[in-house]
Structures are given as structure tokens and as C-alpha cells.
Write an enzyme that holds these catalytic residues in place. Sequence first.
Site, PDB file in Angstrom:
ATOM      1  N   CYS A  20      -3.076  -3.193   5.677  1.00  0.00           N
ATOM      2  CA  CYS A  20      -2.515  -4.213   5.801  1.00  0.00           C
ATOM      3  C   CYS A  20      -2.519  -5.099   6.993  1.00  0.00           C
ATOM      4  O   CYS A  20      -1.590  -5.930   7.584  1.00  0.00           O
ATOM      5  CB  CYS A  20      -1.444  -5.072   4.917  1.00  0.00           C
ATOM      6  SG  CYS A  20       0.222  -3.903   5.500  1.00  0.00           S
ATOM      7  N   ASP A  77      -1.282   3.612   0.460  1.00  0.00           N
ATOM      8  CA  ASP A  77      -1.188   2.059   0.754  1.00  0.00           C
ATOM      9  C   ASP A  77      -0.164   1.817   2.168  1.00  0.00           C
ATOM     10  O   ASP A  77       0.818   1.142   1.647  1.00  0.00           O
ATOM     11  CB  ASP A  77      -0.404   0.838  -0.423  1.00  0.00           C
ATOM     12  CG  ASP A  77      -0.749  -0.128  -0.137  1.00  0.00           C
ATOM     13  OD1 ASP A  77      -1.566  -0.626   1.024  1.00  0.00           O
ATOM     14  OD2 ASP A  77      -0.368  -1.421  -1.260  1.00  0.00           O
ATOM     15  N   ASP A 107       8.414   6.786  -1.987  1.00  0.00           N
ATOM     16  CA  ASP A 107       7.868   6.258  -1.011  1.00  0.00           C
ATOM     17  C   ASP A 107       9.474   6.969  -0.941  1.00  0.00           C
ATOM     18  O   ASP A 107      10.171   7.490  -1.591  1.00  0.00           O
ATOM     19  CB  ASP A 107       8.364   4.670  -1.651  1.00  0.00           C
ATOM     20  CG  ASP A 107       7.967   3.157  -1.450  1.00  0.00           C
ATOM     21  OD1 ASP A 107       7.371   2.831  -1.132  1.00  0.00           O
ATOM     22  OD2 ASP A 107       8.732   3.319  -0.541  1.00  0.00           O
ATOM     23  N   PHE A 117       3.359   5.475  -0.827  1.00  0.00           N
ATOM     24  CA  PHE A 117       3.344   5.021  -0.685  1.00  0.00           C
ATOM     25  C   PHE A 117       3.744   3.916  -1.614  1.00  0.00           C
ATOM     26  O   PHE A 117       3.496   2.282  -1.585  1.00  0.00           O
ATOM     27  CB  PHE A 117       2.679   4.032   0.951  1.00  0.00           C
ATOM     28  CG  PHE A 117       2.435   5.177   1.860  1.00  0.00           C
ATOM     29  CD1 PHE A 117       3.612   4.743   3.196  1.00  0.00           C
ATOM     30  CD2 PHE A 117       1.066   5.752   2.733  1.00  0.00           C
ATOM     31  CE1 PHE A 117       3.588   6.147   3.961  1.00  0.00           C
ATOM     32  CE2 PHE A 117       1.073   6.087   3.175  1.00  0.00           C
ATOM     33  CZ  PHE A 117       2.045   6.915   4.299  1.00  0.00           C
TER      34      PHE A 117
END
Length: 397
Positions: free
Chosen positions: A341, A301, A252, A230
Site C-alpha cells: 500500500c 499484507d 499480527d 500482517f
Amino acid sequence: MTQNRSELRFRPNKSPQRIRHGFPWAYDNEVVTDRRTKKIALGTIVDLLDNDRNFVAQAAFHPDSKIAARVLERDRDVQIDAKWLESKLRFARDHRDRMFDTPFYRLIHAEADGLPGLIIDRFGDVLAVQPNAAWIENLLPDLQEALKAVFDAPVIIKNASGRARGLEGLSEETVVLDGSVDGPIPVQMNGATYMADVLGGQKTGLFYDQRPNHAFAAKLAKGGDVLDVFSHVGGFSLAALAGGATHATAVDGSAAALELASKGAAATGFDDRFDTIKGDAFEVMTKLADEGRSFDVVVCDPPAFAPAKPALQAGLRAYEKVARMGAALVRPGGYLVLCSCSHAADLSTFRQASLRGVGKGGRTGQIVYTGFAGEDHPVHPQLAETAYLKSIFLRLV
């Protein structure tokens, strides 16, 4: 002199004490909403009053949101205009300029900087503005004036992408408000050059929040190889190469993001030690494991799997899966970096899900570091949502 503003009152059985102690929101079940308040336009700045009609704060009103009022100013006589915005911008810039030697940082972090719903990221002379709340959308000309007063001839971009604007009932349109932008902007961080697409990239074009975690991961990667899953524009992988990693692979789903990562690697002189894999992260990790691949440092991430409470349980299962699959690719004695996040997943629940995944993957280890967002992402003392970023660094046996 007291200004003539619409009024929003707390309900008789509700107290504004939390707001008087610094909390930045009043919820719809705390204030009187009737036919009169329903006529108040979206984003109007109102006087928030207690049960006895005493002034509490100036607040931005949203008639259809659970957050009915967002506190802007605790002085009734202050005019919220370009000068007021300029003072907020100068206060925020002073802190960032103390922290950073380069003009690349988050300038405004919404409620934590006293400007709820507003994000501004600085890319040198280019300022990417995300007005994610109706009140600041209404004051956009004043914000432009304030930015021009604080910065010398800035290029100002209005970035209108993202979930938050939709929740506010705002349109999605990214436009250049002042100046011009020719292409991706080179950004120097942690010894690497990142390419930020401020017009067409994800969010404002670059994630500044992971800067200190990139730096810590780079220490772990010195002399080893890195898998950056990611990766977006190569956040962890480029920092690792700058820190002495022998090789980095960025994974990604976005070809555009990987192209920017490759350009960043080339700009920093790392292109011979950097490669990319485009594809679904879970499928790529499965394929690498089937091939028997392993790495000294694996970073995962992902995007927010739990952006809100209804998605929490599904999100935690996804974080567990990421941890299990990532752990399978770490060499003995190597490091696994797991990030979240998600606003809805606090550090404790995210850590539990991650460690459960590592355990289910048959690995054990130790937590060597826990990371958070950088100092350009201050935390509102009474709003946990502003401390959204968590990173767990594990060394696996």
C-alpha cells in the site's frame, strides 16, 4: 457573483495548463509565495490565478507545504459550503450504492472524489470521517450538515489519527461528533463478518480497499490452509474461511487486532478453523520455517514500507525480504500473495522487488493475478498516488 477571496498567482515562468487539464495540485515552486501569501491562514480557500490574473480554480491553500494549493472547484462563482459538500457526497454515494448491496464501503476517497485530503468510510449508519487536510477541518460543521442531509440520522466519528494530519499541522483527536458507538461494528464482506473498531482501531477501523483481493485469495484457498501475515482484523483469513479454506492462521503484532479477528471468526462460525499468532511478522515467519511448516496459501499484507520517496529503497528491500520469507512457507503448487500500500512504490518496482525475493528464496512460479483496490477506491486519472494498492498473486513450483 464573484466572491471576495484571497488570491494565489502562478509565477511568471510557470503555467497552470496541467491544472486546466485536470491535475489537482499546484506546488510551492509554481506559485508566488511572499509576505502577503504567508499571512493567508492554513486551509483558506483562495482563487488560483494564472500569470495574467485569469481565474484557474478555487483551491485550498497551505503556506508551508510542497503542495501549496489543492484544487476544489473550477467555477469561480460556486460557494464551497454544506450544499457543495452535499452534492459531492451524493455523487459519490450513487456510485457506491450501484456497486455494493450492503452499506459498507469507502464513501470518499480524497482527490479521486474531488475532496482532497478527506476520507470517509461507511459502516452502515456509522460514518468514520478522516479530515486529513486543513481546509476540510475548517469546514467540519458544514461536512456534518451535509452528511446529515445525505444519510438518515448518521453517527459521525472524526478519526484524527494518521501521518497525514501531522503533515498538515493538525491535532490528533478521535471524537464522536454525532450519535454514539457502543463497540466494534460487525461488517459483512465476502461471506465473512469483520469486527471494525471505529474508535480505537487502525485507520478508520477496517480496510475496505482489499475486498476484491480477499475474494480472489479465497478462491485459491478453497480446500487448503492459509497463513495470513500482517493480518490486522483477519482480512484475508476470514474471507478464505468463508470461501472454503480448511484452516487459517492470522499473524499480527497487535493483540487488539487479533482479538477482533477472533471475534469475527466466531461471529461467522469459523472459530474452530481459525487461530492467531501474536508477534513480529518476520520473527514468526522465521520460526514457522524453522519448524518446517508450510501452507497452501501464504498472504503477506504489510503496512506501507515506502510511504514516501525518501523511504523507497529501504521499503523495496523490506518487500523483497517479505517475499523471500513468505515463499519459503508455501507448499509446491501453492500460492503466495504479496501486497503493497506504499504510495512511493509503483507496481513495476514493487513487482521487481517481490520477484527478486522469491528468486532469492530458491522458488520459481507464475503470476496468476494482479489486484488493485476495490471500486469504492476510484483513481484520479492524473494522480498516481490514488492507485496506491498493489497485490501480486503467484503460484509457486
